[in-house]
Motif scaffolding. Structure first.
Motif, short mmCIF file in Angstrom:
data_model
loop_
_atom_site.label_atom_id
_atom_site.label_comp_id
_atom_site.label_asym_id
_atom_site.label_seq_id
_atom_site.Cartn_x
_atom_site.Cartn_y
_atom_site.Cartn_z
N ASP B 3 -0.64 -8.95 7.87
CA ASP B 3 -0.47 -8.12 6.68
C ASP B 3 -1.62 -8.36 5.70
OD1 ASP B 3 0.76 -6.53 4.91
OD2 ASP B 3 2.73 -7.42 5.29
N ARG B 4 -2.25 -7.28 5.23
CA ARG B 4 -3.52 -7.46 4.54
C ARG B 4 -3.38 -7.61 3.03
NH1 ARG B 4 -7.61 -3.03 6.56
NH2 ARG B 4 -9.16 -4.49 5.84
N SER B 5 -2.31 -7.11 2.47
CA SER B 5 -2.23 -7.11 1.01
C SER B 5 -1.57 -8.36 0.48
CB SER B 5 -1.42 -5.90 0.54
OG SER B 5 -2.23 -4.78 0.52
N PRO B 111 -1.55 -0.67 6.01
CA PRO B 111 -1.24 -1.90 6.76
C PRO B 111 -0.47 -2.93 5.94
CG PRO B 111 -3.55 -1.85 6.11
CD PRO B 111 -2.98 -0.55 5.67
N VAL B 112 0.74 -2.60 5.64
CA VAL B 112 1.58 -3.52 4.86
C VAL B 112 3.01 -3.41 5.40
CG1 VAL B 112 1.93 -1.77 3.06
CG2 VAL B 112 2.29 -4.16 2.52
N ALA B 113 3.65 -4.57 5.53
CA ALA B 113 5.03 -4.58 6.04
C ALA B 113 5.96 -3.99 4.97
CB ALA B 113 5.45 -6.00 6.39
#
Lengths: 246, 318
Positions: B3-5, B111-113
């Motif tokens: 997860d990128r954020s 791209p975030v859960a």
């Protein structure tokens, strides 16, 4: 038929999705190679948008797999995809720039300089501090493209990007997509009903009918002598309908 | 790549939306309005009381109030339904507006859960609730300083409801700490409402429907609490059961929890000064005054929030 280069940028395997009893997408296998502009065609209700939603993780799959650069991890996949499905949506009370900042936060953040570059790319730099509610449809579409490019994706998914645009806007959108492919090396997966546009844009086509793939391959190979994409599309879908009636 | 954020980035995105909507400044101003209303209200009451004393011929030279009393009254006001309704409105917009605008599709395609987006919204909602209460308290303390000064003879407050606890607490730092614990208690009391709007916001995906359906649930709980209260005081069958259930309602646990910074805190402080912690933990009043209300509030929060998260993670976004 010439097959594109592997590994695939995008690959779907036996994708399936139903709404209640109604099967919308069934056993769908698609392959998109690096550098392709892939035109995704089909009549209304064929399952194009549903497929794109499944690729972006907006809706669940009943079966099958979506692989992006060989990975089935949805977060990893979305890190390499930028997309707009069924038109870009924004916070109308915020400026274009602030909207981009918000969406950037969901992709791990973004430098202000990167925002400037993207706004320049989609020619919205001068209006970026205006509220989105004052933007025309074409400007919103372009802001949508900027939003999709925030995380520097390798694959761009565009659902009806020329919807509602005037001829000038359609041409601008086409030029932008080509520039992104040629200058940034992006792979583009695009669905549209404006077949003349896809004819000019796409080097590879996939046709969907009743949730099933009925044709896929390089554009030049799907067209018969002197045939344009519209005629080829009507011929192929009519053949399938005929076969179904028989 | 995972997860990128970072979580702070997700929270900042939620804050930006609320700020852009004008809700963040509105919430702070609304909190401040409670502080001003508290300060001016008790000043008016003080003046009226003074006139009554003058008319009766009794001399009153004592300065009965200080700035902390204004702070306590502001907190009591902020715990009332008007402020609750404003917070409910904010929560409804926080949870459901992304669906009604269609921006949720843009968010979940990044791209975030999904659970992290949910957690960021919950965190921001809680922070807004705390900020509004804190604003009410701070405004009242500042205004109270100007109107009543820093010192007062609070012993006369002993028989007055809601602020009576302040009479038994002569230390100013302790009173201030208890006022801050009031902000914490008030925030905790708002968490089940945040959970309810999380569930209904994800179910209805409309801010208006979320607001009114949440109100309906809270009103239903209020009436259930009232009926249980009447029942438990009656001679009817099951009165004991009603008495047991009543504190576990949203209203029952929340009301009791908000009291912790007042009467309970008073007894806690006095006892804590004289007895060992172990003895305090064994005190049966600790369970009824703090443990049960806190547990009740957390259970309701967890229940509604978990259901909301389940929906948020599993439902299609279009």
């Amino acid at each position: 038929m010439t097959e594109p280069r592997q590994p695939w940028v995008l690959e779907t395997r036996n994708l399936r999705r139903c709404y209640g009893e109604h099967v919308v997408v069934e056993g769908l296998n698609l392959t998109v190679g690096k550098g392709d502009i892939y035109g995704f065609l089909g009549p209304n209700g064929a399952g194009k948008t549903t497929t794109m939603r499944m690729i972006l993780g907006l809706i669940a799959r009943d079966a099958g797999e979506v692989l992006v650069f060989g990975s089935a991890d949805p977060i990893k996949a979305r890190a390499r995809i930028g997309g707009i499905v069924e038109g870009p949506r924004f916070y109308p009370y915020l400026s274009g720039r602030e909207n981009l900042r918000i969406f950037a936060a969901y992709s791990g953040g973004c430098e202000e300089q990167r925002l400037d570059e993207l706004l320049e790319l989609v020619r919205l730099r001068e209006r970026c501090l205006d509220r989105v509610s004052t933007y025309s449809l074409g400007m919103r579409q372009r802001l949508g493209i900027a939003q999709a490019l925030l995380n520097a994706p390798d694959l761009l998914l565009l659902d009806e990007p020329s919807n509602g645009l005037d001829p000038k806007g359609i041409r601008e959108m086409r030029e932008l997509i080509l520039r992104l492919r040629d200058e940034n090396g992006l792979t583009v997966f695009v669905s549209s009903h404006v077949l003349s546009e896809l004819d000019r844009l796409c080097n590879r086509i996939g046709i969907l009918q009743d949730g099933r793939k009925v044709a896929e391959g390089p554009t030049a190979e799907l067209l018969r002598d002197g045939e344009d994409l519209e005629s080829a599309f009507l011929r192929i879908t009519a053949q399938v309908e005929g076969a179904q009636i028989k | 790549m995972s997860d990128r954020s970072s979580f702070s980035l997700l929270c900042s995105a939620e804050f930006r939306k609320l700020r852009g909507r004008g809700l963040l400044p509105a919430v702070l101003l609304f909190g401040a309005a409670h502080g001003i209303a508290a300060g001016l209200g008790i000043r008016a009451l003080e003046l009226l009381g003074g006139k009554a004393l003058d008319a009766s011929g009794v001399e009153s030279s004592r300065d009965l109030l200080d700035f902390t009393v204004a702070g306590e009254v502001a907190l009591q006001l902020a715990a009332a339904p008007i402020h609750g309704f404003a917070m409910l409105l904010l929560f409804a917009i926080l949870w459901a507006e992304d669906f009604s605008l269609g921006t949720m599709a843009m968010i979940v395609s990044r791209p975030v859960a999904r659970w992290r987006v949910f957690a960021a919204k919950f965190t921001v909602g809680s922070c807004c609730a705390a900020a509004s209460l804190l604003m009410a308290l701070l405004t009242a303390l500042v205004l109270g300083t100007a109107l009543f000064g820093l010192n007062g003879d609070l012993s006369a407050l002993e028989s007055i409801p809601l602020v009576g606890w302040m009479a038994a607490l002569p230390s100013l730092p302790m009173r201030l700490i208890h006022l801050l614990s009031g902000v914490l208690a008030g925030t905790l009391v708002l968490l089940p409402a945040l959970g309810i709007t999380a569930l209904l916001g994800n179910l209805s995906r409309s801010p208006v429907l979320t607001l009114f359906s949440s109100l309906l649930i809270l009103l239903a709980d209020f009436f259930a609490h009232g009926i249980l209260s009447i029942w438990s005081n009656s001679q009817l069958r099951g009165a004991e059961l009603a008495e047991m259930v009543q504190p576990w309602t949203l209203w029952g646990s929340g009301r009791a929890l908000f009291k912790i910074h007042g009467p309970w805190a008073e007894s806690w402080t006095i006892e804590a000064a004289s007895v060992q912690t172990a003895e305090l933990v064994n005190d049966p009043s600790l369970w009824s005054q703090l443990g049960q209300p806190l547990l009740g509030t957390l259970i309701w929060t967890l229940l509604f929030t978990s259901l909301g998260l389940l929906l948020f993670r599993s439902r299609d976004v279009s």
